[in-house]
Scaffold this motif. Structure first.
Motif, PDB file in Angstrom:
ATOM      1  N   ALA A  30       3.231  11.406  28.490  1.00 15.97           N
ATOM      2  CA  ALA A  30       1.669  11.380  29.337  1.00 15.97           C
ATOM      3  C   ALA A  30       1.034  10.541  29.828  1.00 15.97           C
ATOM      4  O   ALA A  30      -0.111  10.778  31.434  1.00 15.97           O
ATOM      5  CB  ALA A  30       0.968  12.531  27.854  1.00 15.97           C
ATOM      6  N   GLN A  31       1.186   9.539  29.134  1.00 19.94           N
ATOM      7  CA  GLN A  31       0.360   8.167  29.872  1.00 19.94           C
ATOM      8  C   GLN A  31       0.566   8.058  31.100  1.00 19.94           C
ATOM      9  O   GLN A  31      -0.184   6.969  32.126  1.00 19.94           O
ATOM     10  CB  GLN A  31       0.610   6.885  28.664  1.00 19.94           C
ATOM     11  CG  GLN A  31      -0.170   5.513  28.882  1.00 19.94           C
ATOM     12  CD  GLN A  31      -0.204   5.043  27.731  1.00 19.94           C
ATOM     13  OE1 GLN A  31       0.722   4.723  26.943  1.00 19.94           O
ATOM     14  NE2 GLN A  31      -1.614   4.790  26.344  1.00 19.94           N
TER      15      GLN A  31
ATOM     16  N   THR B  70      -0.445   9.946  33.497  1.00 23.94           N
ATOM     17  CA  THR B  70      -1.390   9.809  33.913  1.00 23.94           C
ATOM     18  C   THR B  70      -2.170   8.854  35.323  1.00 23.94           C
ATOM     19  O   THR B  70      -2.653   8.252  35.940  1.00 23.94           O
ATOM     20  CB  THR B  70      -2.654   9.311  32.544  1.00 23.94           C
ATOM     21  OG1 THR B  70      -2.731  10.563  31.838  1.00 23.94           O
ATOM     22  CG2 THR B  70      -4.726   8.873  33.226  1.00 23.94           C
TER      23      THR B  70
ATOM     24  N   LYS C  65      -1.092   9.707  38.302  1.00 20.40           N
ATOM     25  CA  LYS C  65      -1.677  10.516  39.424  1.00 20.40           C
ATOM     26  C   LYS C  65      -2.630   9.917  39.653  1.00 20.40           C
ATOM     27  O   LYS C  65      -3.716  10.078  40.995  1.00 20.40           O
ATOM     28  CB  LYS C  65      -1.632  11.423  38.366  1.00 20.40           C
ATOM     29  CG  LYS C  65      -3.553  12.310  38.433  1.00 20.40           C
ATOM     30  CD  LYS C  65      -3.641  13.610  37.812  1.00 20.40           C
ATOM     31  CE  LYS C  65      -4.572  14.895  37.749  1.00 20.40           C
ATOM     32  NZ  LYS C  65      -5.796  14.019  38.771  1.00 20.40           N
ATOM     33  N   ASN C  66      -3.894   8.876  38.870  1.00 18.11           N
ATOM     34  CA  ASN C  66      -4.745   8.370  38.975  1.00 18.11           C
ATOM     35  C   ASN C  66      -4.786   7.344  40.555  1.00 18.11           C
ATOM     36  O   ASN C  66      -5.802   7.186  41.040  1.00 18.11           O
ATOM     37  CB  ASN C  66      -5.659   7.285  37.762  1.00 18.11           C
ATOM     38  CG  ASN C  66      -6.131   8.294  36.792  1.00 18.11           C
ATOM     39  OD1 ASN C  66      -6.100   9.664  37.410  1.00 18.11           O
ATOM     40  ND2 ASN C  66      -6.434   8.351  36.025  1.00 18.11           N
TER      41      ASN C  66
ATOM     42  N   GLU D 266      -5.082   3.943  32.205  1.00 17.35           N
ATOM     43  CA  GLU D 266      -5.467   5.208  33.137  1.00 17.35           C
ATOM     44  C   GLU D 266      -5.574   4.955  34.675  1.00 17.35           C
ATOM     45  O   GLU D 266      -6.250   5.826  35.167  1.00 17.35           O
ATOM     46  CB  GLU D 266      -6.814   5.297  32.060  1.00 17.35           C
ATOM     47  CG  GLU D 266      -6.778   6.496  31.034  1.00 17.35           C
ATOM     48  CD  GLU D 266      -8.301   6.728  30.608  1.00 17.35           C
ATOM     49  OE1 GLU D 266      -8.988   6.826  31.273  1.00 17.35           O
ATOM     50  OE2 GLU D 266      -8.357   7.089  29.272  1.00 17.35           O
TER      51      GLU D 266
END
Length: 237
Positions: A24-25, A28, A31-32, A69
């Protein structure tokens, strides 16, 4: 000692959750960064670094660093001050390494200095000025077998000279005459030069983009002309 069932179950749950959290990290960060910097939409790998909260972002052999993030991006070297190591340099060295047994040695010509027990592969263009400087320093090294790979990347004249060198009766003499003594190669260069094409394909596959590029027996790659002392140090490693 046997752990209680609930404790064992809790530990198992944590172990199973860790890969999910890491995935998941990574998602993220991908994606960012892709949304904010379109050029980073083709990330090959994201991995944790020894520094808490810092992640390595790899695109080919290029390395960047970011937070969990993808809010911040760092370009530069990561240094381990305690161990006194350049972690970025070590990582790039591993990423760019080429297994010596994977080199297409049939497409090279060789020169043996002394006993020739050590090995070195060099990718060069006959019109490369840095290559000529390197060749002069190379003559001072002893006990090494050098495999020369011609990759004409500096224009049409490089292609012509490479063909003339490869097609000559004595490749090494023709090469040394040109690189060390400025005696230009001759001949039509009309033999089978598939080796040159294969060398260029190999260079493209392994991202060899400059000359000279040196490959040592342990797979380490060193781009650019290095002096005799540096060459000897690398051969001795």
């Amino acid at each position: 000692m046997t752990l209680p069932f609930r404790t064992r179950a809790a530990l198992l749950a944590c172990a199973l959750a860790l890969p999910l959290l890491a995935g998941a990290q990574e998602a993220t960060i991908r994606k960012n960064l892709a949304e904010r910097i379109p050029a980073l939409s083709n990330i090959d790998e994201i991995s944790k670094t020894p520094m808490k909260g810092l992640f390595e972002v790899r695109i080919g052999t290029d390395l960047l660093y970011t937070d969990a993030e993808g809010n911040f991006l760092i370009q530069g070297s990561l240094l381990d001050t305690k161990a006194r190591k350049n972690l970025t340099e070590e990582r790039v060295e591993k990423l760019t390494a080429i297994d010596f047994k994977d080199l297409p040695l049939k497409n090279a010509f060789t020169q043996v200095f002394g006993k020739g027990t050590r090995k070195l592969a060099v990718f060069e263009d006959p019109n490369c000025g840095y290559c000529k400087r390197f060749e002069k320093d190379l003559q001072k090294i002893d006990d090494v077998t050098v495999y020369f790979f011609l990759i004409p990347i500096l224009g049409s004249d490089s292609v012509t000279k490479s063909r003339q060198i490869w097609c000559s009766a004595d490749k090494l003499k023709t090469w040394n005459d040109w690189m060390l003594r400025e005696v230009a190669p001759k001949g039509a260069g009309d033999c089978n030069t598939d080796a040159l094409t294969e060398n260029l394909d190999f260079a493209k596959k392994y991202r060899i983009t400059g000359t000279p590029t040196l490959i040592f027996a342990d797979g380490r790659r060193v781009p650019g002309a290095i002096n005799t002392q540096q060459l000897e140090q690398n051969l001795a490693r």
